[in-house]
Design an enzyme around this catalytic site. Structure first.
Site: not given
Length: 614
Positions: A483, A526
């Site tokens: 992440d 993301d």
């Protein structure tokens, strides 16, 4: 020879037609019921997984807020206690989701705050009064309120100050409601409600299609009852807030009087069922029409048993026109048996022009020939066994094969074998273009359009395949969950176009650092994963994490901007007998620990620390 009376034959045809129509109706009803229940269960399973993630996220947010509040309360009792702004600058106040932190005295007057948006006093706030009324109350999570000074909405989390007196004030942290539900809402199907509901009936956060709202009040007990009714009856219920029919799932948030609510729009969730229903009804109507047509034809034949040869020749002409007018290749085949009665070949009794073209012969040269002479592949691929089975069971047989003989070599054909008196009808159709289009669509459905990486669907399939290979070979299968830290700030500051460029650069770096046998996936936003088969020793896995961390921590040069979006990496190694879902959950949890421990780092699952690896 005894002949069935005409009226009796017509009655038998009518009875069979009615029985067939009734069977079609019953079968369609049963199939529709089964399809509805299957799709609703899939919706509920997905909703429960989403609710579990939301509950875990909510517990994490409030845990961190409570830890920050308790830390402030403890430090206030120490000599030379630092002010809140110093603590905020030191990064101990969970600033990624805390809007404002204040400290009050016993009268509710604000003694210190992290920003100019603090009121002079919180004495009139319900959460402060709760502490005053009940000394046993240590933490209160109040409904969403609007700060009149800066206009922002927050969820007050107040913690009682320790001290020598019975009550020495509170520490209040305002949590941004968007941190609870918007992130989860953006990956759900349209119209899905993602919310955090208190046991007092107030929504702390409620998001639909990324649109955040809060402050709605409902009957909490009624919400739980509706969720149980949905689970039991598999039927949607009407939302008291917006009147939309929804499938409601409610799960408690660990350690707090809060509940994670996930409620997909029933109309959106059942889009697949409606399409399937129309298909089934269409097929049922078609079968009913065919049944009626067949019954009518049979009745007509029963009434015309004494027709002349002219009528028979006319029927044959109609049959020939129908056969030759078909877009499919139709071939009538009769069995060829040896002296023991075993099937050894099939002979072409009749065919249409399309079948002759597919065989590369004229119709006159094809009729009378054996299948083994004209299309050897139909005999070598086990079709003789299929022909025998159709003639014996009177059941249809379907197969899709690639032709090996000219002139159709390399083309995909769909064959349908239909029983007819003492032979079969072979109905063939060229489905090469449809198959290629289907394969292309299936491939596109597994690719992320922005980065070209495997998407969430492809990730799930790749992980299942890798798990099966690791189970057979005994090799190490590692899953890395990544992440990007600070990526939201890149999007908010420079726009989504720049953010997309960063994501594309991250994907390129991941591909460059990994082996061809590793699978890189973008789950959405993301979030990325790496499925590393045969990951090797503990040192190999750690080196992989170090390489990815170092490469992705380098600045991204985009349109003259130097941007950083460092990764937080969680790593888990497949255990014996472990499911793919459990492996993903452990890697995800490890990634969140990496974020909590300062970001820009990596963490192994606690049970998979590197020294435990083979």
């Amino acid at each position: 020879m005894n002949v069935l009376p005409l009226k009796s034959a017509q009655a038998a045809v009518l009875a069979v037609a009615l029985a067939a129509l009734l069977a079609i109706v019953v079968a369609t009803h049963v199939a529709l019921g089964h399809e509805y229940r299957r799709q609703v269960r899939e919706v509920l399973v997905h909703s429960e997984k989403t609710a579990q993630k939301l509950a875990a996220r909510t517990a994490e947010v409030f845990d961190r807020a409570s830890e920050s509040a308790r830390l402030v309360a403890y430090l206030r009792t120490r000599p030379n206690a630092p002010c809140l702004k110093e603590l905020q600058a030191a990064g101990v106040l969970a600033g990624d989701f805390t809007l404002l932190v204040v400290v009050t005295d016993a009268a509710g007057r604000v003694l210190d705050s992290t920003g100019p948006g603090a009121a002079v006093s919180v004495a009139d706030e319900d959460h402060f009064k709760a502490h005053v009324r009940d000394p046993s109350v240590h933490t209160v999570i109040a409904p969403v309120r609007r700060n009149p000074l800066d206009g922002r909405h927050g969820i007050p989390v107040s913690h009682r100050m320790p001290g020598p007196g019975p009550f020495d004030g509170v520490v209040v942290a305002d949590i941004d409601p968007a941190m609870l539900s918007v992130r989860t809402s953006t990956i759900e199907r349209p119209g899905t409600v993602i919310g955090v509901l208190g046991d007092d009936g107030w929504y702390r956060a409620r998001s639909v299609d990324g649109r955040l709202s809060f402050g709605e009040r409902v009957d909490a007990r009624g919400t739980f009852e509706r969720a149980e009714r949905v689970r039991r009856q598999l039927l949607p219920v009407t939302s008291p807030i917006d009147g939309v029919q929804r499938f409601v799932t409610v799960l408690p948030v660990r350690g707090y009087p809060l509940f994670a609510v996930v409620a997909p729009d029933a109309h959106q969730a059942l889009a697949g069922y409606r399409a399937a229903r129309w298909r089934m009804v269409g097929w049922a109507l078609a079968l009913g029409a065919v049944t009626l047509a067949a019954a009518g034809l049979a009745g007509w034949q029963a009434r015309r048993l004494d027709a002349s040869r002219a009528r028979i020749r006319h029927a044959e002409a109609v049959f020939r026109a129908t056969l030759d007018g078909s877009m499919d290749a139709v071939t009538i085949l009769r069995p060829v048996r040896n002296s023991d009665g075993a099937l050894v070949d099939m002979r072409v009794e009749d065919c249409n022009l399309v079948a002759a073209q597919y065989a590369g012969r004229s119709r006159s040269r094809l009729v009378g020939q054996c299948v083994s002479q004209t299309v050897p592949g139909l005999a070598s691929r086990g079709f003789l066994h299929a022909f025998e089975g159709v003639m014996h069971t009177r059941q249809l047989h379907h197969a899709e094969v690639m032709v090996q003989e000219p002139p159709m070599r390399g083309r995909w054909m769909h064959h349908q074998v239909v029983p007819i008196d003492d032979g079969v009808a072979l109905i063939s159709r060229d489905v090469t273009e449809q198959r290629q289009a289907r394969e292309q669509l299936e491939q596109l459905a597994r690719v992320d359009t922005l980065t070209g990486l495997v998407n969430r669907l492809g990730h799930d399939e790749a992980l299942q395949v890798a798990r099966a290979r690791a189970k057979r070979s005994g090799g190490t299968l590692a899953l890395l969950y990544l992440d990007l830290d600070g990526f939201k700030a890149v999007n908010d500051t420079h726009g989504h176009a720049v953010g997309d460029r960063v994501l594309m650069e991250v994907a390129a770096r991941l591909r460059a650092e990994l082996r061809e046998t590793d699978t890189v996936c973008r789950l959405g936003g993301d979030e990325f994963t790496v499925v590393a088969e045969n990951a090797g020793t503990a040192a190999d896995v750690r080196d992989l994490c170090e390489r990815l961390l170092g490469r992705l921590s380098q600045a991204h040069e985009v349109d003259g901007l130097s941007l950083r979006a460092t990764p937080s990496i969680g790593c888990a190694v497949l255990r014996q007998g472990e499911s793919a879902e459990a492996l993903v959950e452990r890697a995800d949890a490890a990634m969140y620990r990496a974020k909590r421990r300062g970001k820009a780092g990596y963490e192994f699952d606690e049970a998979d620390a590197p020294h435990h690896l083979a």
